[in-house]
Design an enzyme around this catalytic site. Structure first.
Site, short mmCIF file in Angstrom:
data_model
loop_
_atom_site.label_atom_id
_atom_site.label_comp_id
_atom_site.label_asym_id
_atom_site.label_seq_id
_atom_site.Cartn_x
_atom_site.Cartn_y
_atom_site.Cartn_z
CE LYS C 76 34.51 37.93 39.17
NZ LYS C 76 35.35 38.14 40.38
CB SER C 151 38.50 40.03 39.07
OG SER C 151 37.79 39.32 40.07
CB SER C 175 37.78 40.33 42.98
OG SER C 175 39.05 40.22 42.39
#
Lengths: 483, 95, 483
Positions: C76, C151, C175
């Site tokens: 990420k 997210s 997330s």
């Protein structure tokens, strides 16, 4: 109207650590810009603070030294504001739960036997990080930011508003300065900013119970500036009030060039620091064992030592205070007494406070750099004490020791033939010669001029190259002249 | 409770975020919706409850006082918007 | 090959059926083909990836390969990766090349995994749909008119589309779990403190936690073995004995007590999701587990408390983005404050600014107690609810999200509706508990996630439980249509 001045001090003492409070970067002074600013100090994305144990140690040490309470659990908070020397946009400090609460410091105002004692209460002391530096020299109209200092550990020591004059404020600052150096938590170097004060100053009509509105003078880094700034500020505030004006709470800067204070423009808009517990740092827990360990390593504190010097060595309060100005000085004195013998404590004190102090002062040396060791000085004091040499010759030997002319007093006395002449026959011969050689002085003395007597003593001493026992010379001369 | 425009501007100023009037109005409306959600907390009696700042109930871990960092100024300043003579440059700071 | 589990890929590499270079090329080719449609990656670096895969092959040849050596991986884009652009999906960090590696990045590199790219995400991890990224929205591989969740939506989409076999995510309020649910994956948010936060760009420090995202529980266990570990640079990192998170994969479920919070099956839960979760629970009962009713009475307050605490911390964490040392600086500005205000207004997107404003407001003078302190007290009540519930059960299960993936744009103009998507996941972050999501069926042809929440440090049991389920079901093997 009679005005009363009310002063409280917030002092930032830089703690004597190798590395920063929350990072492993060095704290050494004077490095090239930003080379001692690591990722944590410049607040790169993703970096985190990790607290330096030594900084906490220093805070505990201070708290114990002033008789404050050490919080078993204290909290680091973020103080949020934007400023280019504050890379994270917040300062990690302590707010609601500081590491030290309470305590007090006794101060002496004035010199010698007129000195007054007073106790100043402390509100709290807390750990926090220093900010970087903004350099305002012109970089095409911009400011340059050096973050080497960012993250340097500070202990902020907050006093109660207990001081009533600039002299008291300075006495407090000096006592605090001496204490933090004494307990080894701060080098006290004010030029380098290791010890700096903010003064909260207000005035009120004498006898009033409410405090006046205060203004805070920021960043005073010398005792002289502290005094000047407070004096100016007090006069300014009284002037405003006597003209019917009101004091607005403000943060002000002192300009040493003009001797004036002025409000800081950057602090004009009311700050809202939005303090909250730092989520990156769990509560700081100080177990009793840690406190005990710090207590066990604590040197004897100046107050206790002063008392002991009076009690054990018969020193006056003034002498005791002078000799405990710093731990190094006190230790030097005690080593000297230990080597000379306790009965010679008073002469040891005099030599340290007068001759040695003057010599160090002239050479701008610290006691730690003394050219004469405590044991060497003790040897000298002993020889003066046992009459081997006179006080006057002692000063010669002292200089010789300082100049490295011999390993100890005895060697110098021997090598330079300075041993005092105590032989009554030899002294009598010298006295007789002086009387015979100075009839004018003899006449004047007999006419009642005491001064003439001293001239004759001088002649004898000169003839003996200073070695004749002055007391014997005095006695014999008087006897002969009067006899 | 509801946030007025003035509060939005004041908060934006504290947070150093430039906002236009139109943005402020839109933001005020959205923030009021969000605060309506947040307000549900106010119905709860929390007297005597210890606030919880951290996800774990542990003491802070400390590090030894050792210098472990070396100079990385060149790397760090390679990504800086403006530097000179090893310093970060910003518009004139007024004290 | 692209459907193989990590242990199968590891076996293929170990057996020499494929090299890491070939495997990496295979996935890079898939990224090149599919990413333009999905936008799952912010950056891909073929050269570096191939370099790392060659190093992995060499390491294997030298006999030093571990179970994950040579397997491609994506991070990420919230994890700092040295020499890679690390953007947090923000214009603020559009050109930020990290000068250092996050601990998690170091750990997975040390395990020999091959980093192929950085995945898209909601800006600064603020969002539940991956629509707030400065680098464009991410599409759900199951239906590219739908959101992938957020997210960590880029990581989820990349794994679901078989562009990488595994990826890292971070979870502040769901997330990892919510996008895992919406994309049909397995994702685990470990206990707070298991994975170091060093180098993970902070959103809300007391809630953020890194974790693995992959196709199965077994894959997540292998990933977590490499990701977890004590790190001195994060003082909230837990110093615990090294743990094998795969050790309970073979443990039968007989006697396992599964708590079903009645609040998680109440109003607001989509009927199709409800049915899929019920079916999964039935499967667990068939495997020998028992289900018990439990209550988490303050569940309804999790979202309100979270939207005070997370923005408060974020408002402060994001203050370092000021255009001084790195990151976006406005092209035109007047004075210092104007530079700050414009740089930040331009650098941050609307959702980030919204949360900064909320956070600034709730911490500001006069509101702190009513909002921030109250939220922290409610956080305590929520944590206490879990403690009480775990008196009656070993693990808690329920839906991960109230609904399946929703259409792009459906909630982006209504922050409150968006926030409510995390209604079941937020509580685990507030309490610091481990939580995971596993695929448990479909509703309207879209994946449904089952959430498992365990007591602190019970990741191994959770992974074992999920693995037993996955041994008896095929949901985790389902692939988006058209692959």
């Amino acid at each position: 109207m009679q005005w009363e001045v009310v002063i409280g001090l917030e002092t930032h003492a830089q703690l004597a650590t190798e590395s920063k409070i929350f990072s492993g970067a060095a704290t050494a002074f004077g490095a090239a810009p930003n080379v001692q600013a690591c990722g944590v100090d410049i607040a790169l994305p993703g970096v985190l603070p990790v607290l330096n144990r030594k900084a906490v140690d220093c805070a505990i040490r201070f708290g114990l030294a002033v008789g404050g309470d050490i919080a078993p659990r204290s909290v680091f908070a973020r103080k949020n504001y934007f400023y280019p020397d504050l890379p994270k946009g917040y300062q990690i400090s302590q707010y609601e739960a500081p590491v030290v609460s309470g305590g007090s410091l006794s101060i002496r105002i004035g010199q010698g036997s007129d000195a007054q004692e007073k106790t100043v209460r402390l509100t709290r002391a807390h750990l926090e990080e220093d900010a970087g530096k903004s350099l305002h020299e012109d970089f095409q109209g911009k400011s340059g930011i050096d973050l080497n200092r960012a993250g340097t550990p500070l202990l902020e020591i907050v006093s109660e508003p207990d001081m009533r004059s600039s002299a008291e404020a300075v006495a407090y600052a000096r006592a605090l300065h001496a204490l933090v150096r004494w307990i080894g938590i701060c080098d006290g170097n004010m030029q380098e900013g290791s010890f700096r004060c903010d003064a909260n100053v207000s005035v009120r009509p004498k006898g009033a119970s409410e405090f006046g509105t205060r203004r805070e003078i920021k960043n005073l880094n010398s005792f002289r500036f502290l005094q000047q700034a407070i004096d100016y500020e007090v006069q300014w505030q009284i002037g405003v009030l006597e003209d019917g004006g009101k004091i607005q709470q403000a943060t002000v800067l002192f300009n040493p060039d003009t001797g004036e204070t002025r409000a800081m423009r950057s602090k004009e808009d009311a700050h809202d620091y939005r303090y909250f517990p730092d989520p990156d740092l769990l509560p700081l827990v100080i177990a009793p064992a840690w406190k005990d360990q710090v207590q066990a390593a604590m040197p004897e504190l100046p107050d206790a030592m002063r008392e002991r010097f009076g009690r054990d060595y018969g020193l006056s309060a003034y002498d005791a205070a002078t000799l405990t100005a710093t731990l190094d000085l006190a230790r030097y004195f005690e080593s000297c007494v230990a080597a000379a013998g306790r009965e010679l404590a008073k002469p040891c004190a005099n030599w340290v406070m007068v001759d040695l102090a003057a010599r160090l002062n002239r050479a701008e040396l610290d006691i730690a750099q003394s050219p004469i060791s405590a044991v060497q000085l003790a040897g000298l004091v002993r020889r003066v004490g046992d009459g081997t040499i006179s006080n006057a010759i002692g000063k010669k030997v002292f200089d010789a020791l300082c100049n490295g002319e011999g390993a100890d007093a005895d060697a110098i006395i021997e090598a330079q033939g300075l041993r005092q002449v105590n032989d009554a026959g030899a002294i009598e011969a010298l006295v007789d010669a002086a009387i015979a050689g100075n009839p004018k002085s003899v006449e004047e003395f007999r006419a009642g001029k005491e001064k003439a007597f001293q001239a004759l003593v001088g002649q004898v001493m000169k003839a003996s190259k200073g070695k004749a026992n002055p007391q014997q010379v005095n006695e014999l001369l008087r006897k002969k002249l009067q006899g | 409770m509801s946030l007025n425009l003035e509060q939005v501007f004041r908060t934006a100023r504290l947070a150093r975020l430039a906002v236009s009037n139109a943005e402020a109005e839109r933001t005020a409306a959205q923030l009021n919706d969000i605060f309506a959600l947040i307000e549900q907390m106010q119905a709860v009696n929390t007297r005597g409850v210890e606030p919880m700042s951290h996800a774990v109930d542990l003491a802070q871990r400390l590090r030894d006082d050792q210098v472990t960092e070396t100079d990385h100024r060149a790397d760090f300043q390679a990504i800086a918007p403006e530097t000179e003579a090893g310093l970060y440059l910003v518009p004139k700071v007024i004290e | 090959m692209i459907n193989l589990s990590l242990s199968e890929l590891g076996a293929a590499l170990a057996a020499g059926k494929i090299s890491s270079v070939e495997l990496t090329q295979l996935f890079l080719a898939r990224i090149a083909r599919e990413n333009p449609r999905l936008n799952a990656f912010i950056s891909v670096d073929e050269e570096r990836a191939l370099g790392a895969s060659r190093a992995a092959d060499k390491r294997r040849a030298q006999g030093n390969a571990g179970p994950l050596t040579g397997i491609p991986l994506a991070h990420k884009d919230i994890f700092c990766t040295q020499g890679w652009r690390t953007t947090c999906a923000s214009r603020m960090l559009e050109n930020f090349v990290s000068p250092y590696d996050a601990h998690v990045v170091e750990q997975l590199a040390a395990a020999g995994m091959v980093l192929v790219g950085k995945t898209n995400m909601d800006e600064f991890a603020m969002g539940s749909s991956n629509e707030t990224s400065y680098f464009g929205i991410v599409k759900n591989p199951w239906d590219d008119k739908l959101v992938p969740g957020g997210s960590s939506g880029g990581s989820a989409a990349a794994i679901a589309a078989r562009l990488v076999p595994a990826a890292t995510g971070t979870d502040t309020g769901g997330s990892i779990r919510q996008p895992a649910a919406l994309c049909g994956l397995t994702g685990l948010k470990p206990t707070y403190g298991i994975c170091s936060r060093y180098g993970m760009i902070a959103f809300a420090s007391s809630l953020d936690q890194a974790g693995p995202m992959a196709k199965s529980a077994e894959d997540c266990a292998l990933m977590l073995n490499a990701m977890a570990g004590f790190d001195t640079r994060d003082s909230t990192s837990l110093d615990r004995p090294v743990e094998n998170y795969a050790r309970l994969l073979g443990e039968p479920l007989a006697g396992l007590r599964i708590g079903l919070p009645r609040e998680y099956f109440a109003e607001g839960l989509d009927a199709g999701v409800h049915a899929a979760v019920d079916a999964a629970l039935e499967q667990f009962r068939k495997l020998g587990a028992v289900t018990v009713d439990v209550s988490l009475p303050n569940s309804g307050l999790a979202v309100p408390a979270y939207y005070v605490i997370a923005p408060a911390e974020a408002s402060s964490n994001l203050s370092r983005f000021d255009g001084v040392r790195y990151g976006h600086r406005a092209a035109e500005y007047g004075d210092l404050n104007d530079m700050y205000c414009r740089s930040r207004a331009e650098g941050f997107g609307p959702e980030v600014k919204r949360r900064i404003l909320i956070g600034t407001y709730v911490l500001s003078h006069g509101y702190y107690d009513a909002y921030y302190v109250q939220a922290q007290k409610i956080r305590r009540l929520i944590a206490d609810d879990f403690k009480a519930a775990f008196q009656h059960c070993d693990l808690i299960m329920g839906p991960t999200a109230p609904d399946v993936a929703f259409p792009l744009g459906a909630k982006s103009s209504d922050p409150v509706q968006m926030y409510l998507n995390d209604i079941y996941t937020i509580a685990a972050n507030l309490a610091g508990l481990p939580g995971m999501s596993i695929p448990c069926g479909f509703a309207r042809n879209l994946p449904v996630g089952l959430q498992i929440v365990g007591p602190w440090f019970d990741e191994a049991r959770m992974l074992g439980t999920a693995h037993q389920y996955q041994l008896h079901t095929d949901w985790h093997r389902s692939m988006p249509p058209g692959l």
